[in-house]
Design a protein around this motif. Sequence first.
Motif, PDB file in Angstrom:
ATOM      1  N   VAL A  92       0.830  -1.201   0.000  1.00  0.00           N
ATOM      2  CA  VAL A  92       0.000   0.000   0.000  1.00  0.00           C
ATOM      3  C   VAL A  92       0.867   1.254   0.000  1.00  0.00           C
ATOM      4  N   ARG A  93       1.936   1.267   0.786  1.00  0.00           N
ATOM      5  CA  ARG A  93       2.798   2.454   0.834  1.00  0.00           C
ATOM      6  C   ARG A  93       3.365   2.767  -0.550  1.00  0.00           C
ATOM      7  N   ILE A  94       3.884   1.748  -1.221  1.00  0.00           N
ATOM      8  CA  ILE A  94       4.477   1.965  -2.541  1.00  0.00           C
ATOM      9  C   ILE A  94       3.404   2.339  -3.553  1.00  0.00           C
ATOM     10  N   TRP A  95       2.296   1.663  -3.507  1.00  0.00           N
ATOM     11  CA  TRP A  95       1.187   1.912  -4.438  1.00  0.00           C
ATOM     12  C   TRP A  95       0.717   3.356  -4.344  1.00  0.00           C
ATOM     13  N   LEU A  96       0.488   3.852  -3.127  1.00  0.00           N
ATOM     14  CA  LEU A  96       0.009   5.213  -2.947  1.00  0.00           C
ATOM     15  C   LEU A  96       1.098   6.246  -3.230  1.00  0.00           C
ATOM     16  N   ARG A  97       2.341   5.858  -3.025  1.00  0.00           N
ATOM     17  CA  ARG A  97       3.461   6.789  -3.228  1.00  0.00           C
ATOM     18  C   ARG A  97       3.867   6.893  -4.694  1.00  0.00           C
ATOM     19  N   GLN A  98       3.884   5.764  -5.399  1.00  0.00           N
ATOM     20  CA  GLN A  98       4.431   5.734  -6.749  1.00  0.00           C
ATOM     21  C   GLN A  98       3.415   5.391  -7.833  1.00  0.00           C
ATOM     22  N   GLY A  99       2.271   4.859  -7.452  1.00  0.00           N
ATOM     23  CA  GLY A  99       1.280   4.463  -8.441  1.00  0.00           C
ATOM     24  C   GLY A  99       1.415   3.002  -8.830  1.00  0.00           C
TER      25      GLY A  99
END
Length: 220
Positions: free
Chosen positions: A43-50
């Motif tokens: 979730v962190r990467i998804w929300l941060r980088q798409g």
Amino acid sequence: MKRGFGNANTPPASPAKPRSKPLKRPSQARAIFTVEAIFEAFVRIWLRQGWSTLTTRAVALEAGVAIGTLYDYFPSKEALLSGYVRYGIECLLARLDSEVVQPTGLSWQERVERLLEVCCNPPEPDRSMFGYDLIELEYKIAERKHQQRAYEELAGKWREVFAACHDLPRQPAGETVDAWLTSVWGGRRYCLTAQLSAAQQLAWLAETKGMLVQRVAQLH
């Protein structure tokens, strides 16, 4: 013309499609902890980088686990997304049970209002579980049987909530509870797909609470 190898009319082989479902579910405490850490990193990467730049290797690195460990459960990022959605549903069902079904001393109105609060106004860390970004990717993993199973599980939990309302003189029919769920959940999804503002969503939730409480009060 030669047949077999080198035949110009033979179409090139299509690349294998990555498996889009988790391979297994964790059962031991340590494995559950590991998978939850993977979900948090995801979730962190998804929300941060798409979504487009997210990779399973980056998730493993962020979670502090070996890439092989991640692949034991999730062979692709689509499988990771599928597992995360399932995890989100399980967390929602657990919250409904602990915060709405199990507590004693609640009036039916308090229980109904709490039911809608849990389903429709998640706390900040949980918003990504059923946010717009997730709905936008739903087509990658959605299957009819899984949609139906999720609906049936949520409908069953809603029925448990009303069964716990011991101060109601008359219980609503199960089909009626299912219809209420469909109305509420459909409205909630539309709030997300239309990307309504926080103020608009809160206004919708307040009105929905009022309408459902009024409808349940008519059971008297």
